[in-house]
Design an enzyme around this catalytic site. Structure first.
Site, PDB file in Angstrom:
ATOM      1  N   HIS A  56       0.863  -1.194   0.000  1.00 52.48           N
ATOM      2  CA  HIS A  56       0.000   0.000   0.000  1.00 52.48           C
ATOM      3  C   HIS A  56       0.895   1.238   0.000  1.00 52.48           C
ATOM      4  O   HIS A  56       1.164   1.822   1.048  1.00 52.48           O
ATOM      5  CB  HIS A  56      -0.906  -0.016   1.233  1.00 52.48           C
ATOM      6  CG  HIS A  56      -1.967   1.035   1.229  1.00 52.48           C
ATOM      7  ND1 HIS A  56      -3.184   0.863   1.839  1.00 52.48           N
ATOM      8  CD2 HIS A  56      -1.997   2.288   0.695  1.00 52.48           C
ATOM      9  CE1 HIS A  56      -3.908   1.956   1.682  1.00 52.48           C
ATOM     10  NE2 HIS A  56      -3.204   2.834   0.997  1.00 52.48           N
ATOM     11  N   HIS A  62      -8.235  -5.673   7.270  1.00 50.41           N
ATOM     12  CA  HIS A  62      -8.003  -4.647   8.286  1.00 50.41           C
ATOM     13  C   HIS A  62      -8.320  -5.199   9.667  1.00 50.41           C
ATOM     14  O   HIS A  62      -9.468  -5.463  10.015  1.00 50.41           O
ATOM     15  CB  HIS A  62      -8.810  -3.364   8.043  1.00 50.41           C
ATOM     16  CG  HIS A  62      -8.126  -2.160   8.648  1.00 50.41           C
ATOM     17  ND1 HIS A  62      -7.215  -1.398   7.946  1.00 50.41           N
ATOM     18  CD2 HIS A  62      -8.184  -1.620   9.882  1.00 50.41           C
ATOM     19  CE1 HIS A  62      -6.763  -0.426   8.712  1.00 50.41           C
ATOM     20  NE2 HIS A  62      -7.329  -0.544   9.896  1.00 50.41           N
ATOM     21  N   GLU A  67      -2.640  -1.741  -3.120  1.00 49.65           N
ATOM     22  CA  GLU A  67      -3.709  -0.933  -2.549  1.00 49.65           C
ATOM     23  C   GLU A  67      -3.339   0.545  -2.615  1.00 49.65           C
ATOM     24  O   GLU A  67      -2.157   0.891  -2.593  1.00 49.65           O
ATOM     25  CB  GLU A  67      -3.934  -1.289  -1.074  1.00 49.65           C
ATOM     26  CG  GLU A  67      -4.359  -2.710  -0.823  1.00 49.65           C
ATOM     27  CD  GLU A  67      -4.578  -2.987   0.653  1.00 49.65           C
ATOM     28  OE1 GLU A  67      -5.224  -4.006   0.964  1.00 49.65           O
ATOM     29  OE2 GLU A  67      -4.101  -2.201   1.491  1.00 49.65           O
TER      30      GLU A  67
END
Length: 238
Positions: free
Chosen positions: A43, A190, A70
């Site tokens: 990410h 998450h 991401e």
């Protein structure tokens, strides 16, 4: 079987704290695959405080499983994804200075923007996933935007798991059914951990992929990376 994609951002955070190349992010990506992970997630953020844009370029040739990038689709990010061409791109509505992801897209209000961005990625042959809250409406909106998958933001589930896991899973179960009915693939991520992952998978076994970083890397400090990845994979077999 639900795939495990290991998010290696925290490894890059540790490296960046001292400069140099210790720990070696590229080697960790390769080792995660060697130890059984079916994917690697990164990410990159605009300030490059953990994974750097150049890391993404250098990791891609090393990945023999799935590679998931991401991020918030700002122009710089879009250019990177189109250059690298990962297996999957996951669109996340992060602000430039956001500490970590804390909400999903409003796929209704942002439909025009998302349709445009997703169209560009799909033209390049990249599977596209939208990060959404556990809302049936947002899931169906993702389908209207042209996404291939949704990734459910699972922090609320993790936060409420110890209080009442049956209640905590309900909105995720409803959203997951909506994804299935809409013909969307289903990811989750998450704050999933060894504490809560097995139950999540038991209740929503048609999940295609879970992306796990912070908890997994933290567990690896005590258990070792190989043992930790094997433990997470075991949660996905139950």
């Amino acid at each position: 079987m639900t795939k495990l994609s290991v998010n290696i951002n925290k490894v890059a955070t540790l490296r960046n704290a001292r400069g140099g190349n210790n720990p070696d992010v590229e080697k960790v990506a390769q080792d995660c695959q060697l130890f059984g992970a079916q994917g690697i997630t990164v990410h990159p953020r605009p300030d490059e405080r953990h994974i750097r844009y150049q890391d993404v370029r250098e990791i891609k040739p090393l990945i023999t499983t799935e590679f998931n990038i991401e991020g918030n689709p700002i122009p710089k990010y879009i250019d990177l994804v189109l250059e690298v061409k990962p297996t999957q791109v996951t669109l996340v509505p992060d602000g430039d200075d956001q500490l970590t992801s804390n909400h999903g897209w409003d796929t209704i209000r942002n439909k025009e923007f998302l349709v445009d961005v997703i169209g560009r990625f799909k033209e390049a042959g990249i599977r596209t996933s939208i990060f959404v809250d556990p809302s049936e409406e947002m899931v169906r909106g993702a389908k209207e935007c042209g996404a291939d998958r949704v990734e459910l933001y699972t922090e609320p589930y993790a936060a409420n798991y110890m209080l009442d896991r049956k209640e905590a899973i309900k909105p995720f179960l409803d959203a997951s059914v909506a994804a299935c009915e809409s013909g969307l693939g289903l990811n989750a991520g998450h704050d999933l951990s060894l504490v809560n992952l097995a139950y999540y998978h038991k209740m929503i076994p048609w999940t295609d992929e879970v992306s796990i970083g912070h908890a997994l890397i933290s567990d690896a400090l005590y258990m070792g990376l190989k043992n930790t990845i094997e433990a997470y994979l075991e949660c996905l077999k139950q």
